[in-house]
Design an enzyme around this catalytic site. Sequence first.
Site, PDB file in Angstrom:
ATOM      1  N   ARG A   1      15.277  48.230  31.116  1.00 12.12           N
ATOM      2  CA  ARG A   1      13.813  48.342  31.192  1.00 12.12           C
ATOM      3  C   ARG A   1      13.238  47.132  31.929  1.00 12.12           C
ATOM      4  NH1 ARG A   1       9.715  49.266  26.069  1.00 12.12           N
ATOM      5  NH2 ARG A   1      10.673  47.359  25.278  1.00 12.12           N
TER       6      ARG A   1
ATOM      7  N   ASP B   1       7.970  42.965  18.736  1.00 17.48           N
ATOM      8  CA  ASP B   1       7.983  42.583  20.133  1.00 17.48           C
ATOM      9  C   ASP B   1       6.535  42.424  20.581  1.00 17.48           C
ATOM     10  OD1 ASP B   1       7.022  45.143  20.630  1.00 17.48           O
ATOM     11  OD2 ASP B   1       8.861  45.860  21.575  1.00 17.48           O
TER      12      ASP B   1
END
Length: 532
Positions: free
Chosen positions: A162, A446
């Site tokens: 990603r 996150d």
Amino acid sequence: MAITVTDPLPINRAEEILTPKALAFVEELHNRFAGTRNELLAARSAKRQRVADTGKLDFLPETQDVRDGDWKVAPAPAALQDRRVEMTGPASPAKMAINALNSGAKVWLADLEDASTPTWGNVIDAILNLRDAAQGTLSFTSDEGKEYKLRTDAPLAVVVARPRGWHMQEKHLLINGEPAVGALVDFGLHFFHVAKQLVLNGQGPYYYLPKMESHLEARLWNDVFVFAQDFLGLHQGTIRATVLIETIPAAFEMDEILYELRDHASGLNAGRWDYLFSIIKYFRDAGEEFVLPDRASVAMTAPFMRAYTELLVKTCHRRGAFAMGGMAAVIPNRRHPEVTAAAFEKVRADKTREANDGFDGSWVAHPDLVSTCREVFDSVLGDKPNQVDRQRPEVSVTAAELLDVSSAEGQVTEAGLRLNLYVAVAYTAVWLSGNGAVAIHNLMEDAATAEISRSQVWQQIRNKSVLADTGNTVTKDLVERILGEETERLRTEVGDEAFSRYYQPASDLIADICLSDGYTDFLTTPAYELVG
């Protein structure tokens, strides 16, 4: 070559990644595609303002033919047919990468985005680790002498990398004097160094694409893929991409996003935490009806979240694409069995809902949870690799249902406000230290968590929200006071050295963006200026 590397040796072996040919490829990507990227970012702002003025968002009339059309994405390659459990986490340091690859998951989302602080050293180390993993040479020995190696007794997780979202820059690569596009740096370095090896391995360069807000942004990625494959002489369609539907405008363009990427598309993912962040951000000044209750009380069973996930599964399966479930943020705590038991129970319930809804797989954030997720999907899938054949024709989702934020149960409380400020500072501090995946209160956080937290605070100030547990109105003065108290609490928890180096700057940054009259689109943008 008009590209400048401000720090050519941020870590040992960086010269293996920052080669002249690799840099020339990144420069070519930037020169070809950065201008369109800049135009699309400007279009984001213009659209959001139009939506804010009207409080309305709808499916695009100009793409009705795409939604009505009878088309499918390219068939999935063998390596991506079975994605029932995906491990997520940063690709740096090497120990984390090895543990993820060895976890028993079908797929590892190797994250250079929300779970990674994009220090220059982290960026290069991540590419090095992914290249070494593709070559089968990745290893690590700790200071204590413990060795970490890739397992040979079972398959490794298939890597899906990603890159950063379109909004981020890379200040350590200057092209014609301007910072390079972070997404193109991450993709370009990874693709250049790893793509051919992955093809030889019987896999391919596979990607998760984050933060997109329109099918035009997907079209740009598709153009990047076409050029990159031609550049390295790879067959078109070698790249496969899964798109995170983690913004509210993208939820209205799922068909269109898959259509733009149809030769390279693998599926869509329900990026639930960033999706909530996007809703708050997009409708932050659209009135009280768009004020969410405390973050912890917004469940996936809320009607507007159910509408989002049901539409995602239906759309994916109609187009022959995979529907990937969201993150189970709870993590086990090996020192506290009761915490671990509760974590497993929550993950099992979350994954059971997703598997029964038709998802083809889902995410976990800790290796200990891989087996639980796998067991749940095994019970639904049986011997099948996925359930793309489950069509869901009974699902019909309207724009009003996607925007029915006021249906979420829960209240806005001072306890929730206090937790938001604590988490925002705690996460940002660790992010500034170079670690983007942080365990806070037995949850793997996150950047999305901090984004939700600080955005809720800004929105509550803007709407003068009344706190259900104290009766106080959220004002700048109240937030400033509570932020000071939570910052002092963190001082006692982390010690003076870490506090002065990371936590005080984090608190100052959270104060700036929460108390500002203007809204900061991404917390990580100003935070990035504070890291090396």
